[in-house]
Design a protein around this motif. Structure first.
Motif: not given
Length: 613
Positions: A467-481
């Motif tokens: 839904n966050l269509v305005g988001l320009q940068s997403l970083n979820l790295s280095g987790n246990n997803l």
């Protein structure tokens, strides 16, 4: 001196002139194109034309309107509607397309009633012309952001009527500021970038200025230290900017005696020690920026700072828990306490009591616990950075509720400023995009960013994140997803950078990911992704590094072929399972020595990665 604009009828103008004469003031108005009440004086018109002859300009800024008898109609010229005198010359090069260069000619001396001169953001070179000090009527002088060099002329001290002075230039110098003592009407002083290293009297001269001085800008002036005399003067300033000066020592408690202080910027210095407790008694603070110093200890209570909008303490050694007194600062729009030693849980009251918060940066601390579900109540949040902490648990499923990230950035101000001075604050944020730190200053309002990387988060990526269509940068790295990449991730059309690396995400890469036409950085490495990399104009532009460590991925741009594909560099693989072909899975038989070496190289890198983790 009052400035009025002629918009009324002739009758109204007569009444206005009668009133002004009664109160004994002078009416200085800017002539508008529709006004024919007065025209400029010939001597001033000739002076302006001679000034133009000294300019070098580009075709798109050729001052083509500077012709004809009435110079009051020329670009950048303002006149007094009663006398016809030229009183304003505004040729600022606010756009790179509008820069002027050449000589600031002394013919301006014939424009004797000039009270407003703005030549900022051009390409004027050489020394600042001393004759400017003879323009005795000047109230506003802005020569900043040019290429002026050499010493600031002492003659500027003759401008006793001057209220606004800005000479911010990184090639100008001043060995003494004694000339400041003549500026008895000064309210705004900006010498940012002027080399004051040899000016040992800078504070003494500033402290002799009248109480009308409200804001002081000495950014990047090579001051080195604050004079001891600072502790013996009681001055009244609303705005202080001393950033980027390599200032040593501690912040003395006498700073609390500066009456009316609302904006304090001491960032990017070498300050050490603890913050004075008296800061909690300064009730009018709107902006506090102490970033990039060596300060330590706990944060004094901010319970009385109900006007506080910006708090930047990043890259120091502050410790303790998240300052609980900030719950009373309901106007806060930006909190940046990243790169410190704060610990404990992220308090849930942040989301409940700070409804205007648009920037929250807590990265590189020791925060632990979960991300509170209440985070979703921050409807205005535009930048969220919780990276490099010790957070656990899952990402809240409601994370797609951030209103500030649902719409595309429109350039509106991060801060709800009350005046132009606070709008000019030089606060900045460092945002990490795929390992590259980007510094956002005046363009901060154009950034939408979420970084939850390098924690211990688990569970899946919430579907609502699309839904966050305005988001320009997403970083979820280095987790246990775990789980899969949301199928509708292609709806996030503003995305410039996406990093999901070093997790346990599995399944195919959604076809919709190839629809992100603006995507410039992609890192999906070291997961358990499988299947063919979707084809399209975007995903094949990235290198093997974006996909490495996913053994079951195949297809361009990596060298491993998918089942059923032909080959142009080697013979087709033999013995492929029909079920693999049916499901379109990658061929696990090494078709050539080249492919074999590539896969072996991937395994070596992955083994090193696992050991490092």
């Amino acid at each position: 001196m009052s400035e009025f604009y002629l918009k009324s009828s002739a009758g109204s103008l007569i009444w206005l002139m009668w009133f002004i004469l009664c109160v004994g003031t002078v009416n200085l108005c800017l002539c508008t194109p529709g006004s024919n009440k007065t025209s400029c004086l010939e001597v001033e018109r000739q002076a302006l034309l001679k000034f133009k002859e000294g300019l070098v300009y580009y075709p798109w800024r050729n001052l083509s309107s500077w012709h004809g008898e009435d110079c009051c109609r020329w670009e950048g010229i303002g006149c007094d509607n009663q006398t016809g005198h030229v009183v304003k010359l505004d040729l600022n090069g606010f756009s790179a397309d509008l820069n002027l260069r050449g000589t600031v000619g002394s013919s301006l001396l014939d424009v004797k009633h000039l009270y407003y001169l703005d030549l900022r953001s051009n390409l004027f070179e050489g020394p600042i012309p001393p004759f400017i000090g003879s323009l005795s009527e000047l109230r506003h002088l802005d020569l900043s952001n040019n290429l002026f060099s050499g010493a600031i002329p002492q003659q500027l001290g003759n401008l006793s009527c001057l209220q606004f002075l800005s000479i911010g230039d990184y090639q100008a110098t001043a060995k003494s500021l004694k000339w400041l003592s003549g500026l008895s009407s000064l309210q705004h002083l900006d010498l940012s970038g002027v080399n004051l290293y040899e000016s040992s009297d800078w504070f003494q001269m500033i402290s002799t200025l009248p109480t009308t001085l409200s804001d002081l800008w000495l950014d990047s002036c090579q001051l080195g230290s604050l004079p001891s005399s600072l502790h013996h003067h009681e001055i009244s300033l609303w705005f202080i900017d001393l950033q980027n000066n390599s200032i040593n020592g501690s912040i003395d408690s006498k700073i609390c005696k500066i009456d009316g202080l609302s904006v304090l910027d001491l960032s990017n210095n070498n300050l050490s020690g603890e913050l004075p407790q008296c800061l909690e008694n300064l009730t009018g603070f709107q902006v506090v920026n102490l970033a990039n110093n060596n300060l330590h200890g706990r944060i004094p209570s901010m319970i009385l700072h109900t006007e506080l909008q910006v708090l930047q303490l990043k890259n120091n050694n502050f410790s303790g828990e998240f300052p609980s007194s900030l719950k009373h600062c309901k106007k806060l729009a930006m909190i940046d306490i990243s790169q410190n030693n704060f610990q404990g849980n992220i308090p849930s009251w942040i989301w409940e009591t700070l409804p205007n918060l648009r920037v929250l940066q807590l990265r590189s601390n020791n925060f632990s616990g979960i991300i509170p579900q209440q985070i979703c109540d921050l409807s205005s949040l535009q930048i969220l950075d919780l990276a490099n902490n010790q957070l656990v648990g899952s990402i809240p499923k409601c994370i797609g509720n951030f209103g500030g990230m649902v719409s595309r950035p429109n350039g509106s101000a991060i801060i709800d400023y009350n005046n132009d001075i606070v709008q000019s604050c030089k606060f900045s944020l460092l945002l990490d995009r795929n390992g590259v730190e980007l510094n956002f200053t005046n363009t901060l309002a154009l950034a939408n960013n979420m970084d939850l990387s390098t924690n211990s988060l688990d569970g899946g990526i919430p579907e609502s994140i699309v839904n966050l269509v305005g988001l320009q940068s997403l970083n979820l790295s280095g987790n246990n997803l775990t789980g899969s990449i949301p199928a509708k991730i292609g709806d996030m059309q503003s995305m410039l950078s996406l990093d999901l690396s070093r997790n346990n995400i599995f399944g195919p890469i959604p076809q919709s990911l190839s629809e992100l036409k603006s995507l410039g950085d992609l890192n999906l490495s070291f997961n358990n992704l499988s299947g063919r990399i979707p084809t399209g104009s975007q995903l094949q532009t990235f290198t093997n590094a974006s996909y490495i460590g996913n053994y079951d991925l195949c297809g361009p741009p990596i060298s491993k072929e998918c089942s059923g594909d032909g080959t142009s560099q080697s013979s087709a693989p033999i013995g492929q399972d029909d079920e693999d072909e049916k499901n379109g899975e990658c061929n696990k038989i090494k078709a050539s020595t080249t492919v074999d070496e590539d896969l072996e190289h991937e395994r070596e890198i992955n083994d090193k990665h696992v050991i490092a983790m």
